[in-house]
Design a protein around this motif. Structure first.
Motif, PDB file in Angstrom:
ATOM      1  N   GLY A 297       9.994   3.840  30.453  1.00  5.18           N
ATOM      2  CA  GLY A 297       8.679   4.367  30.099  1.00  5.18           C
ATOM      3  C   GLY A 297       7.961   4.857  31.345  1.00  5.18           C
ATOM      4  N   VAL A 298       6.697   5.173  31.183  1.00 10.63           N
ATOM      5  CA  VAL A 298       5.852   5.620  32.293  1.00 10.63           C
ATOM      6  C   VAL A 298       5.172   4.390  32.883  1.00 10.63           C
ATOM      7  N   PHE A 421       2.254  11.704  31.796  1.00 12.71           N
ATOM      8  CA  PHE A 421       1.767  10.626  30.934  1.00 12.71           C
ATOM      9  C   PHE A 421       2.740  10.337  29.794  1.00 12.71           C
ATOM     10  N   THR A 422       3.457  11.342  29.348  1.00 11.49           N
ATOM     11  CA  THR A 422       4.220  11.233  28.099  1.00 11.49           C
ATOM     12  C   THR A 422       5.717  11.080  28.288  1.00 11.49           C
ATOM     13  N   THR A 423       6.228  11.346  29.499  1.00 12.33           N
ATOM     14  CA  THR A 423       7.676  11.388  29.709  1.00 12.33           C
ATOM     15  C   THR A 423       8.042  10.661  30.990  1.00 12.33           C
ATOM     16  N   GLU A 424       9.024   9.756  30.902  1.00 13.79           N
ATOM     17  CA  GLU A 424       9.547   9.115  32.100  1.00 13.79           C
ATOM     18  C   GLU A 424      10.358  10.141  32.888  1.00 13.79           C
ATOM     19  N   GLY A 464       5.372   4.208  26.659  1.00 10.10           N
ATOM     20  CA  GLY A 464       6.123   3.026  27.053  1.00 10.10           C
ATOM     21  C   GLY A 464       5.263   1.818  27.336  1.00 10.10           C
ATOM     22  N   THR A 465       5.910   0.641  27.283  1.00 12.05           N
ATOM     23  CA  THR A 465       5.208  -0.632  27.472  1.00 12.05           C
ATOM     24  C   THR A 465       6.051  -1.603  28.296  1.00 12.05           C
ATOM     25  N   LEU A 466       6.841  -1.081  29.251  1.00 14.12           N
ATOM     26  CA  LEU A 466       7.787  -1.942  29.956  1.00 14.12           C
ATOM     27  C   LEU A 466       7.141  -2.700  31.106  1.00 14.12           C
TER      28      LEU A 466
END
Length: 598
Positions: A297-298, A421-424, A464-466
């Motif tokens: 994720g981001v 913001f939207t893409t790793e 993402g929430t990693l």
């Protein structure tokens, strides 16, 4: 869909659902052997399961040099350079310390105890239980100043936690399971740690299909896991996507675990044909087996200003403070040449902060000064170009000229379509977003108000929430008191590091690693489930891991990209961690002393 479209859609679905290519006969036989090994594993007692761990530790230590050499060849790293330290610490060292932590847990369980007996157990916001997960072993002294707690989910009591420990491993009546582990292509220790999770958290045998990027490490991993392979508990194979598909759908595979991208996950669960997205939206998976996942994720880091008690902010941050923070964030982006799911991709700072420009200038300097690294991971240049497109003021800062490091400042915090913001990115690109908070008060920012605004921004805007970080001056932290813990509780990430990158938390075996709970396969986010977890807490009880580090770390952290002796120190620490004999003690003391001195 119109009626005329229906036959074509059905044909595409049927084509996707057709039986995958048969496995090679030898691998088919391997899965049958794993089924038998899984049955013996379930039936065995805790002493038998514990006995495997020191064997794995010795085998991993014996294979460590081969393992690191192969990883360096994949990443085009000189094995005698400091960058090789990353391969020692995130590969053999991580596996060796995980086996030691698991062995301690199982030994305690054998005696009828619980690993929570000697753990510090405290309270987190809203009555949550917080269990001290690091330090756990005596040898954890090498990371003096760092700690980690596993926060249990709201409503889970300490009695619930005790009852749930090692539930799968202690259940000798459960059905035997075989897990297909689809390994990561970046950090070579990830599939190895996932095997330990399968064996000890899930009580499952495991077949690992290595990512083609890391296929070269397969021989060393087979040597490291030879004791488990001999017991028909593990197989490690190389192969293409068709081999992966054949494993996933094989009747002798019961569950799947993947470390990778959301796209790869959705292809496994909903199919590779053009109707994949429709099936995902309608929650019609083609996979009929449980799947757990870690999907990146981001990753943000929130930099909190000082001044909570009304003192001016400039009285709280020195030039040395700014430099230390920037140096740390540069490592968080550039470790493993930027190819980390745990990398920091976004720096969140106050729009009104008087040190904002100075911090960004320091970031620019440390990104540019970091040692050059090859952007070895496939697609790096394309991802980098897509991330900086539309940002003419993006600054290139050296590194691999095919995928140069980039810093992108002044991102618009309300732009919902911003790619950073939207893409790793999965590469060496760092963004900076300046988030407004409450108006300045008596010439000083309100750190609590900014922290609330930054947490709301991360939860609402970032994919993402990693993992997430919070950087906060010790004086400001003391002034905020419980407001910091409340902000952490609101921040929806599976790992949060306070003055500590989430990278070293990933390597703390007693800690848990995974996305914030609540995702489902049709909206998988950063994944489902947790790994590592050497305390063997019930995964359903775990909410997150929260780690803490020193404001000014001394010595230079082993994982820092500008640590000039990390390859030497990491190899010594690996050998120290893997050798439990009394004869190793003098060398161990010298290694620790050398590292602490820096």
């Amino acid at each position: 869909m119109t009626n005329s479209d229906a036959p074509a859609a059905v044909a595409r679905t049927l084509a996707h659902l057709a039986p995958p290519r048969p496995l090679p006969t030898a691998l088919d036989s391997d899965l049958a052997a794993l089924r038998r090994g899984a049955a013996a594993w379930v039936a065995g007692d805790l002493a038998e399961k514990r006995a495997l761990l020191p064997e794995l530790r010795r085998a991993t230590l014996a294979a460590a040099a081969e393992w690191v050499a192969a990883a360096c060849a994949v990443k085009r790293i000189d094995p005698e350079s400091p960058a090789a330290g990353e391969e020692w610490s995130s590969g053999p060292y991580a596996v060796i310390t995980a086996t030691s932590a698991l062995e301690k847990t199982l030994r305690t369980l054998e005696r009828g105890g619980t690993p929570l007996t000697d753990r510090r157990v405290g309270r987190a916001p809203q009555g949550r239980i917080a269990v001290r997960a690091f330090p756990y072993l005596p040898k954890d002294v090498v990371l003096t100043g760092y700690s980690a707690d596993v926060w249990l989910r709201h409503g889970v009591s300490i009695e619930d936690a005790r009852a749930g420990i090692a539930g799968a491993l202690r259940d000798r009546d459960r059905a035997p399971l075989v897990t297909a582990v689809l390994g990561a292509g970046n950090i070579t220790g990830i599939p190895a740690l996932d095997v330990l999770t399968a064996l000890y958290q899930e009580a499952s045998a495991a077949v690992v299909k290595l990512n083609p990027v890391n296929a070269r490490v397969g021989g060393a991993l087979r040597a490291a896991f030879a004791p488990a392979i001999e017991r028909d508990l593990v197989r490690i194979v190389e192969g293409d996507n068709e081999v992966g598909q054949a494993l996933i759908h094989h009747p002798d595979v019961d569950r799947i675990h993947i470390t990778g991208s959301r796209s790869s996950h959705d292809t496994i669960v909903f199919g590779a044909d053009p109707d994949r997205e429709e099936r995902r939206r309608e929650q019609r998976p083609v996979l009929d087996k449980p799947i757990s996942s870690e999907l990146g994720g981001v990753g943000p880091v929130i930099v909190v200003p000082g001044g909570a008690d009304g003192a001016r902010d400039r009285d709280r941050w020195t030039d040395n403070d700014l430099d230390t923070v920037a140096r740390g964030i540069a490592t968080e982006r550039l470790h493993n040449s930027g190819f980390n799911c745990i990398a920091t991709q976004l720096v969140v700072i106050p729009a009104e902060w008087e040190h904002a420009d100075a911090l960004v200038a320091k970031l620019r300097g440390h990104l540019a000064a970091a040692p050059p690294r090859t952007a070895y991971y496939p697609g790096a240049a394309e991802r980098r170009d897509a991330a900086v497109a539309g940002h003419p003021d993006a600054v290139s800062l050296g590194g691999d000229p095919l995928a140069a490091r980039a810093l992108v400042d002044h991102l618009d915090p309300v732009d919902e379509s911003e790619p950073l913001f939207t893409t790793e990115v999965f590469g060496p690109v760092l963004g900076v977003v300046r988030v407004p908070s409450s108006p300045a008060r008596d010439g000083a920012l309100d750190p609590a108000a900014f922290l609330d605004a930054a947490v709301a921004f991360c939860n609402a805007r970032l994919a993402g929430t990693l993992g997430a970080g919070i950087v906060i001056h010790p004086r400001t932290r003391r002034a905020l008191r419980g407001a910091l813990d409340a902000a952490i509780a609101t921040l929806e990430y599976g790992t949060v590091g306070v003055n500590c990158w989430v990278g070293p938390l990933f390597g703390m075996p007693g800690a848990t690693w995974g996305a914030f709970p609540g995702h489902e396969v049709h909206e998988v986010g950063s994944g489902i489930g947790v790994v590592h977890n050497a305390l063997l807490l019930d995964p359903a009880h775990v909410e997150r891991t929260v780690g803490h580090g020193p404001w000014h770390p001394t010595p230079t952290p082993l994982w820092s990209v500008d640590n000039r002796t990390s390859h030497v120190t990491a190899e010594r620490l690996t050998r120290f961690a893997g050798d439990g004999s009394a004869s190793a003690l003098p060398a161990a003391v010298a290694t620790i002393a050398s590292y602490v001195r820096g």
